[in-house]
Write an enzyme that holds these catalytic residues in place. Sequence first.
Site, mmCIF file in Angstrom:
data_model
loop_
_atom_site.group_PDB
_atom_site.id
_atom_site.type_symbol
_atom_site.label_atom_id
_atom_site.label_comp_id
_atom_site.label_asym_id
_atom_site.label_seq_id
_atom_site.Cartn_x
_atom_site.Cartn_y
_atom_site.Cartn_z
ATOM 1 N N PHE A 77 0.962 -1.364 -0.040
ATOM 2 C CA PHE A 77 0.019 0.028 -0.026
ATOM 3 C C PHE A 77 0.835 1.197 0.042
ATOM 4 O O PHE A 77 1.677 1.421 0.761
ATOM 5 C CB PHE A 77 -0.911 0.150 1.343
ATOM 6 C CG PHE A 77 -1.712 1.397 1.407
ATOM 7 C CD1 PHE A 77 -2.912 1.412 1.256
ATOM 8 C CD2 PHE A 77 -1.188 2.404 2.029
ATOM 9 C CE1 PHE A 77 -3.618 2.722 1.390
ATOM 10 C CE2 PHE A 77 -1.705 3.493 2.156
ATOM 11 C CZ PHE A 77 -2.868 3.962 1.699
ATOM 12 N N GLU A 78 0.732 2.013 -0.944
ATOM 13 C CA GLU A 78 1.379 3.489 -0.972
ATOM 14 C C GLU A 78 0.278 4.509 -1.462
ATOM 15 O O GLU A 78 -0.008 4.247 -2.592
ATOM 16 C CB GLU A 78 2.662 3.462 -1.618
ATOM 17 C CG GLU A 78 3.981 2.694 -1.186
ATOM 18 C CD GLU A 78 4.863 2.613 -2.185
ATOM 19 O OE1 GLU A 78 4.983 2.503 -3.397
ATOM 20 O OE2 GLU A 78 6.123 2.362 -1.609
ATOM 21 N N ILE A 79 0.303 5.606 -1.111
ATOM 22 C CA ILE A 79 -0.191 6.760 -1.780
ATOM 23 C C ILE A 79 0.978 7.621 -1.724
ATOM 24 O O ILE A 79 1.398 8.045 -0.398
ATOM 25 C CB ILE A 79 -1.422 7.557 -0.940
ATOM 26 C CG1 ILE A 79 -2.702 6.421 -1.121
ATOM 27 C CG2 ILE A 79 -1.772 8.691 -1.826
ATOM 28 C CD1 ILE A 79 -3.856 6.805 -0.378
#
Length: 450
Positions: free
Chosen positions: A337-339
């Site tokens: 998960f990455e933003i």
Amino acid sequence: MAGSTRYLRYILFAFVALVVIFFISSSSSAVPGADHLQSATDLLKGQGSLWKGTGSSSSSSPAADDALGDKAASDAKPILDSGAVNSAVPQHTEASSAPSQQSSSPNPYSGSLGGQNVLPGKPAPGERMNATFVTLARNSDVWEISRSIRQVEDRFNHNYNYDWVFLNDADFDDTFISVTTALTSGRTRYGKIDSEHWGFPSFIDQEKAKKVREDMHERKIIYGDSISYRHMCRYESGFFFRHPLLLEYEWYWRVEPSIELFCDVAYDPFKFMADSKKKYSFVLSLYEYVETIPTLWDSVKGFMKQHPEHIVENNSMEFLSDDGGNTYNHCHFWSNFEIGNLNWLRSKAYVDFFDHLDQDGGFFYERWGDAPVHSIAAGLMLDKSEIHFFNDIAYYHVPFTHCPTGEQTRLDLKCHCNPKDNFDWNGYSCTKRFFEMHKTPMPEGYEKEQ
Ligand SMILES: Nc1nc2c(ncn2[C@@H]2O[C@H](COP(=O)(O)OP(=O)(O)O)[C@@H](O)[C@H]2O)c(=O)[nH]1
Ligand SMILES: *[C@@H]1O[C@H](CO)[C@@H](O)[C@H](O)[C@H]1NC(C)=O
Ligand SMILES: *[C@@H]1O[C@H](CO)[C@@H](O)[C@H](O)[C@H]1NC(C)=O
Ligand SMILES: [Mg+2]
């Protein structure tokens, strides 16, 4: 006469029986769901072995394609609209061409499948950011990524309709394209990875790399014998943000197959990142498996010495090291998960960092993951105020869950995760350190939920 009638009847009976047997045997290889069962078994195998240290993805396809050049940017919607019949979704094709009065379904959407891609729900008011979802996947990941997409759309994107970029080292097939296009509310785009970015760089000693894989296989290190996993980690570390399709965006949200989102995302996280001047974010953090990165920190120290100009004053060294930078404590943000901000990854600082690590060869002579690479980069080259922890984005990737701390938050966001599964305050998580570094109190309700 009666005898020959009976004779005829026997022949007829035998014939019918033969036809039935033939039909059953020929269709048994195409039982609907057989593929699904197959992949579910694989998934189970993968999950079971994950933390026992056996790689579940041992497929080794060293840069299978010599085809250079990027034949990306094939927007799938025109493909579908132009009437290319897709064997994967015959129902849709039929549904859209059937006269609507013949529909006996009370479902108001049942008659409009083929053409309608927008899930029920009002578009959220306000501006859209220059942002996209991004997924690296194989064709065989189609059903696992479908589950992820469905949840991201239901919990967030059906109100925002952001684009979705899919990247692959091979060509995406028709099934992958039609299924993922049908599930998304925004524009979908499919890119092939340049073989230069998915393969061994010329300076890598193949024999040495092979010995490492054999040794890691013996020691049962997860993905230790996999070539493709190493290409994947190197690609996610140094190249995805430079793919021609991603050059068009400023922000990305990485989504992997088989993840879950347990709560509504009730605002635009891209806009939040921009407004609050964030560059990188996470939901789960943990200690890296030491055997995969024995010399990573030596390489990082070499970089710091060579490029002191890239290390920021107000950095997160305290999160990464317990002795002021001498040794690495193995804490990292979990990068499935990455933003984050693509322009930061494309900055000279980040690219110098990646190049330095790449030259040291640890993507192949060890098994450096993109999670510690991104995390150390963010920790040293971003102001610590630019890294954000999303408590309110509830997330699962095997085998860890982030379920928001705070009962009211979970009720407001209609969460369906069990707070007992939350990993944040577990001893193997680094998230507590993140709060300690920022000298900010843990989220409300934390004492009750550890
Ligand atoms: N195109 C492509 N994608 C891959 C390959 N290996 C892994 N991926 C993708 O890379 C990401 C990470 O891989 P995954 O198997 O989930 O690794 P894990 O989460 O570390 O267990 C996922 O989005 C996968 O779909 C590969 O060989 N080719
Ligand atoms: C989006 O961001 C990219 C990268 O910064 C930039 O090249 C592009 O012009 C931007 N597009 C819009 C519409 O602002
Ligand atoms: C350093 O980061 C903290 C966030 O923890 C922030 O509040 C502070 O303003 C930053 N200091 C400087 C000098 O930028
Ligand atoms: Mg994964």
